[in-house]
Design an enzyme around this catalytic site. Structure first.
Site, PDB file in Angstrom:
ATOM      1  N   ARG A  51      10.384  72.430 -10.459  1.00 52.27           N
ATOM      2  CA  ARG A  51      11.506  72.100  -9.663  1.00 52.27           C
ATOM      3  C   ARG A  51      12.194  72.781  -8.839  1.00 52.27           C
ATOM      4  O   ARG A  51      12.698  72.327  -7.701  1.00 52.27           O
ATOM      5  CB  ARG A  51      12.615  71.660 -10.693  1.00 52.27           C
ATOM      6  N   THR A  52      12.471  73.944  -9.154  1.00 49.98           N
ATOM      7  CA  THR A  52      13.506  74.830  -8.286  1.00 49.98           C
ATOM      8  C   THR A  52      12.829  75.157  -6.978  1.00 49.98           C
ATOM      9  O   THR A  52      13.291  74.986  -5.773  1.00 49.98           O
ATOM     10  CB  THR A  52      13.608  76.409  -9.031  1.00 49.98           C
ATOM     11  N   LYS A  80      -1.164  94.031  -4.944  1.00 50.58           N
ATOM     12  CA  LYS A  80      -1.607  95.364  -4.331  1.00 50.58           C
ATOM     13  C   LYS A  80      -0.475  96.578  -4.695  1.00 50.58           C
ATOM     14  O   LYS A  80      -0.635  97.767  -4.228  1.00 50.58           O
ATOM     15  CB  LYS A  80      -1.667  95.366  -2.873  1.00 50.58           C
ATOM     16  N   ARG A 101      12.268  83.789  -7.005  1.00 53.69           N
ATOM     17  CA  ARG A 101      12.048  83.772  -8.504  1.00 53.69           C
ATOM     18  C   ARG A 101      11.298  85.173  -9.012  1.00 53.69           C
ATOM     19  O   ARG A 101      10.319  85.323  -8.262  1.00 53.69           O
ATOM     20  CB  ARG A 101      11.652  82.671  -8.876  1.00 53.69           C
ATOM     21  N   HIS A 129      20.385  81.841 -13.420  1.00 55.56           N
ATOM     22  CA  HIS A 129      19.748  80.876 -12.786  1.00 55.56           C
ATOM     23  C   HIS A 129      20.989  80.189 -11.943  1.00 55.56           C
ATOM     24  O   HIS A 129      21.070  78.905 -12.347  1.00 55.56           O
ATOM     25  CB  HIS A 129      18.710  80.078 -13.470  1.00 55.56           C
TER      26      HIS A 129
HETATM   27  N1   CP Z   1      14.740  74.234 -14.082  1.00 57.47           N
HETATM   28  C1   CP Z   1      13.923  75.045 -13.589  1.00 57.47           C
HETATM   29  O1   CP Z   1      14.128  76.045 -13.183  1.00 57.47           O
HETATM   30  O2   CP Z   1      12.429  74.342 -13.489  1.00 57.47           O
HETATM   31  P1   CP Z   1      11.519  75.004 -12.999  1.00 57.47           P
HETATM   32  O3   CP Z   1      11.050  76.173 -13.727  1.00 57.47           O
HETATM   33  O4   CP Z   1      10.277  73.935 -12.858  1.00 57.47           O
HETATM   34  O5   CP Z   1      11.821  75.534 -11.654  1.00 57.47           O
END
Ligand code: CP
Length: 305
Positions: A51-52, A80, A101, A129
């Site tokens: 999603r993100t 590396k 991320r 998040h």
């Molecule tokens: N909600 C969320 O962070 O989903 P993903 O891990 O798929 O990005």
């Protein structure tokens, strides 16, 4: 230049403005389909995501911009030994904005310190998040109209579930929000989050049985047990199906309660619940793209009228 590391980087007024912008874009996406012509977002994902990452990319594409990036540490020069600080210096030469991320808490903050472009924390370890929180807040505002006075049940892995930590922080800035935190003993909320709740004087309870909370809730926020953060498989297997929301439990809830989940779902919501009109977790994903469109515009100083 601004970055987004936690939801608290935006004031309540800015958050409300951002949600207004997202509503405008949602109402007339065509109007904003070229505001990012010539702009590039880099999605730097050292951990898996559906999603993100894709909603950031969809957001930029719908604004007329372009995307680049990597979807795992293995496909980048991190293998590396390149540092996050050096990586963002390089990416700053190629892109206008970055979403990162990383499994290590604080890694996007390190990136921000060495970046010449805005950096968005797209999830750092078990910490925060913020863009999931923007998604959750926009969903709640759209479906419930406000935040004040809400009773929210947060259920599942409250220890490692970074979306829960960010959401509590954001909701603590509104009046009279009550938290019912439902988890096994081993997966209780971290002390620093509990301390923040206490400091704000918000009402909260910590319980283990989901059934005991159902009738009181305006919002139920389910989370999966975060397999990737467990130190041993045995503990994960023991805890993974601790909570399963099914129709029997839904019968205990108010008619206007809403069920949210940051997703991915594993077993914690039975598929039979998907057809209940109170299940809003797939709708929630849609709000995520629009709020990320608004966020990209805000951080790139592009006005949305
Ligand atoms: N909600 C969320 O962070 O989903 P993903 O891990 O798929 O990005």
């Amino acid at each position: 230049m601004r970055h987004l590391m936690t939801p608290l980087d935006l004031s309540v007024e800015e958050l409300e403005k951002l949600m207004d912008m997202a509503e405008k874009i949602k109402a007339d996406p065509e109007k904003y389909s070229h505001v990012c012509d010539g702009k590039i977002i880099a999605t730097l994902f050292y951990e898996p995501s559906t999603r993100t990452r894709l909603s950031f990319e969809a957001a930029m594409l719908h604004l007329g911009g372009k995307t680049m990036g990597f979807h795992s540490a293995d496909s980048s020069s991190a293998t590396k030994g390149e540092s996050v600080a050096d990586t963002i210096r390089i990416i700053s030469c190629f892109a206008d904005i970055a979403a990162m991320r990383h499994p290590k808490e604080g890694a996007p903050m390190v990136a921000a310190e060495h970046s010449t472009i805005p950096v968005i924390n797209a999830g750092d370890g078990g910490h925060q998040h913020p863009t999931q929180t923007l998604t959750d807040m926009m969903t709640i505002r759209a479906l419930k109209g406000h935040f004040n006075g809400m009773t929210i049940g947060l259920c599942g892995d409250l220890k490692f579930g970074r979306t829960v930590h960010s959401l509590i922080r954001a909701l603590l800035r509104y009046d009279d929000v009550k938290f019912i935190m439902i988890s096994p003993e081993e997966l209780k909320i971290p002390d620093y989050i509990r301390d923040e709740i206490k400091k704000k004087g918000a009402e909260y309870k910590e319980i283990t049985k989901l059934e005991d909370a159902m009738e009181k809730l305006d919002i139920l926020y389910m989370t999966r047990v975060q397999k990737e953060r467990f130190f041993n498989e045995e503990d994960y297997v023991r805890l993974k199906d601790y909570y399963i929301l099914d129709m029997k439990k839904m019968e205990l809830a108010k008619d206007d309660m809403i069920v949210l989940h940051p997703l991915p779902r594993v077993n914690e919501i039975a598929v039979e619940v998907d057809n209940d009109p109170r299940a809003k977790y797939f709708e929630q994903v849609q709000y995520g793209m629009y709020i990320r469109m608004a966020l990209i515009c805000m951080l790139l100083n592009i006005e949305i009228r």
